[in-house]
Design an enzyme around this catalytic site. Structure first.
Site, PDB file in Angstrom:
ATOM      1  N   ILE A  23     -57.130  73.121 -30.077  1.00 11.76           N
ATOM      2  CA  ILE A  23     -55.672  72.210 -30.870  1.00 11.76           C
ATOM      3  C   ILE A  23     -56.009  72.328 -32.635  1.00 11.76           C
ATOM      4  O   ILE A  23     -56.819  73.247 -32.793  1.00 11.76           O
ATOM      5  CB  ILE A  23     -56.051  70.477 -30.410  1.00 11.76           C
ATOM      6  N   CYS A  24     -55.127  71.896 -33.135  1.00  5.96           N
ATOM      7  CA  CYS A  24     -55.058  71.754 -34.767  1.00  5.96           C
ATOM      8  C   CYS A  24     -54.340  70.954 -34.807  1.00  5.96           C
ATOM      9  O   CYS A  24     -54.631  69.463 -34.125  1.00  5.96           O
ATOM     10  CB  CYS A  24     -53.827  73.186 -35.205  1.00  5.96           C
ATOM     11  N   GLN A  25     -53.171  70.528 -36.048  1.00  5.51           N
ATOM     12  CA  GLN A  25     -52.745  69.579 -36.583  1.00  5.51           C
ATOM     13  C   GLN A  25     -52.028  69.835 -35.388  1.00  5.51           C
ATOM     14  O   GLN A  25     -51.023  68.811 -35.137  1.00  5.51           O
ATOM     15  CB  GLN A  25     -52.712  69.715 -38.302  1.00  5.51           C
ATOM     16  N   VAL A  39     -52.911  67.414 -32.735  1.00  2.00           N
ATOM     17  CA  VAL A  39     -53.592  66.332 -33.063  1.00  2.00           C
ATOM     18  C   VAL A  39     -52.273  65.094 -33.867  1.00  2.00           C
ATOM     19  O   VAL A  39     -52.764  63.830 -33.377  1.00  2.00           O
ATOM     20  CB  VAL A  39     -55.126  65.952 -34.469  1.00  2.00           C
TER      21      VAL A  39
END
Length: 121
Positions: free
Chosen positions: A87-89, A116
């Protein structure tokens, strides 16, 4: 001279498509599916590829921070036999991280679409 313009446009289109089209062999899930995955943590590794500052500011419990720029060096801390959920932003860096992991020999890779930003506990 006109041919050069067509070639340059072709190269730009190719690079854009390569960046946007998902890599084969990588599973994509939405954040609502991630909630189910977090309950079934057996044989899964959850990594967040954002910067340490972003991670410290807000992260999902159960995720380990491995910044994208360090992923190649620190991938040895991950087990290639277990699924890696990334996952990332927003989903762009995690997509890139998934491609890197694929090149490093990982076979069971999952990208969280929306990152996120899309996460609602």
């Amino acid at each position: 001279m006109e041919y050069i313009n067509y070639i340059l446009i072709g190269i730009l289109v190719y690079l854009l498509l390569k960046r946007l089209i998902p890599t084969k062999g990588i599973r994509h899930i939405a954040t609502d599916q991630l909630k189910k995955e977090l309950k079934e943590t057996k044989n899964k590794q959850f990594i967040d590829v954002r910067s340490p500052g972003e991670f410290k500011g807000n992260h999902i419990r159960g995720f380990k921070n491995l910044p994208l720029h360090q992923l190649s060096q620190k991938a040895t801390t991950l087990d290639k036999d277990n699924e890696v959920v990334v996952i990332c932003q927003s989903g762009m860096r995690s997509q890139k991280a998934c491609s890197q992991l694929k090149k490093l020999g990982f076979k069971n890779i999952t990208n969280v679409k929306g990152g996120v930003s899309a996460w609602r506990p």
